[in-house]
Structures are given as C-alpha cells and as structure tokens.
Write a protein that holds these residues in place. Structure first.
Motif, short mmCIF file in Angstrom:
data_model
loop_
_atom_site.label_atom_id
_atom_site.label_comp_id
_atom_site.label_asym_id
_atom_site.label_seq_id
_atom_site.Cartn_x
_atom_site.Cartn_y
_atom_site.Cartn_z
N SER A 73 -14.68 -19.79 -8.42
CA SER A 73 -15.98 -20.27 -8.83
C SER A 73 -16.98 -20.03 -7.71
O SER A 73 -16.63 -19.92 -6.54
N LEU A 74 -18.24 -19.95 -8.10
CA LEU A 74 -19.33 -19.72 -7.19
C LEU A 74 -20.38 -20.80 -7.45
O LEU A 74 -20.71 -21.10 -8.59
N VAL A 75 -20.88 -21.40 -6.37
CA VAL A 75 -21.93 -22.40 -6.47
C VAL A 75 -23.10 -21.90 -5.63
O VAL A 75 -22.94 -21.60 -4.45
N VAL A 76 -24.28 -21.80 -6.25
CA VAL A 76 -25.50 -21.37 -5.57
C VAL A 76 -26.45 -22.55 -5.51
O VAL A 76 -26.73 -23.18 -6.53
N ASN A 77 -26.91 -22.89 -4.32
CA ASN A 77 -27.88 -23.96 -4.12
C ASN A 77 -29.25 -23.36 -3.84
O ASN A 77 -29.37 -22.49 -2.98
N ASN A 78 -30.28 -23.85 -4.55
CA ASN A 78 -31.64 -23.35 -4.40
C ASN A 78 -31.67 -21.84 -4.64
O ASN A 78 -31.56 -21.05 -3.72
N TYR A 79 -31.84 -21.45 -5.86
CA TYR A 79 -31.81 -20.04 -6.22
C TYR A 79 -33.15 -19.61 -6.81
O TYR A 79 -34.01 -20.45 -7.10
N LEU A 80 -33.33 -18.30 -6.96
CA LEU A 80 -34.58 -17.76 -7.49
C LEU A 80 -34.46 -17.52 -8.99
O LEU A 80 -33.44 -17.04 -9.47
#
Length: 155
Positions: A73-80
C-alpha cells in the motif's frame, strides 16, 4: 552551407528534451531493470524535494511525503490535484503492484488521483544512490509539457 545546415539540425535534435529540464537532471538516473531491485528496498518514507516545491510553488513549510508499506500500500500526505495542481491537505491511499522482470521495472498504482500516468518512476540519486520516486503530472490546458514531483527516500 550544407555542413552548417546539418550541424544546426543535429544541434536541434540534441537540445530537445522529453519534459521540463528541472524534472530530469543529471543528478538522477532511472533504475536499471536488469539489476534486481527487491520490493523490500522500496518500502519506507519519501519526502518531496526542494526542487519540486519550487517548480510547483509549494511553500517550504508544507510537509509532503509518501510512504510505501510492506502490504503493497501507498499513503500520500498533502498531494496535488491533477486537474488544477492545487494542494490538497489530506491523505490518499492506493494499492501498488510491482514488476521487475529484468526487462522492465514498473511500480503501478490503482488510484489514479495520485499520478497522471498511473505509475511511479523509480530513479536513483547518483551521489548517494538514494531511491527517488517520480510522479508524473500531466500538462494543464494550454501547456506543452507535463512535469514531475520528485520524492527522495529518507534513510
């Protein structure tokens, strides 16, 4: 005169670039698919580099990171936002699939809100061999080229 014309044509071919100069610079090289890169080496925390923050007009104080976990899994914080490149102050998750068959190397995403291409480019920083992930952002209406966000792995 013919020699001059040939030289000018060759110069124009060599000066063409695939995308903006800032995203592809000589400090980084694409991961070689012929060299084994286990998924376990990709696991970890990555932070957005300063060059990407400048190109996308993101304040230095904004913390943008992504984390690849053991469970693919991948978690992205504050993305565009891919449609208008505005900063979204929330987290987004995706499952990943990874292929390294020694002919190609591919890190794909199931959530297409993260990258316009649906995948992450895998690179190395030449000076210290740290992993870098490139997230492609397609061009906005009226722009010729897309751009990349570059995340550097934190040791």
């Amino acid at each position: 005169m013919k020699l001059f014309l040939i030289i000018m044509i060759m110069f124009s071919f060599f000066s063409c670039m695939d995308g903006p100069r800032a995203a592809f610079n000589n400090e980084f090289e694409r991961a070689n698919p012929k060299v084994k890169l286990p998924y376990s080496n990709l696991i970890g925390m990555y932070v957005l580099d300063d060059d990407s923050k400048k190109r996308f007009h993101i304040q230095d104080t904004v913390k943008m990171d992504l984390q690849i976990k053991k469970d693919t899994s991948l978690v992205v914080n504050n993305y565009l936002d891919l449609n208008d490149r505005s900063l979204l102050n929330k987290s987004l998750q995706s499952k990943l699939y990874y292929i390294n068959d020694f002919e190609s190397i591919y890190l794909g995403l199931f959530n297409h809100k993260i990258s316009s291409s649906g995948s992450l480019g895998i690179y190395y920083r030449k000076k210290d061999r740290l992993l870098a992930l490139y997230i492609y952002i397609s061009p906005l209406k009226g722009q010729e080229h897309g751009d990349y966000l570059r995340y550097i792995k934190v040791k």
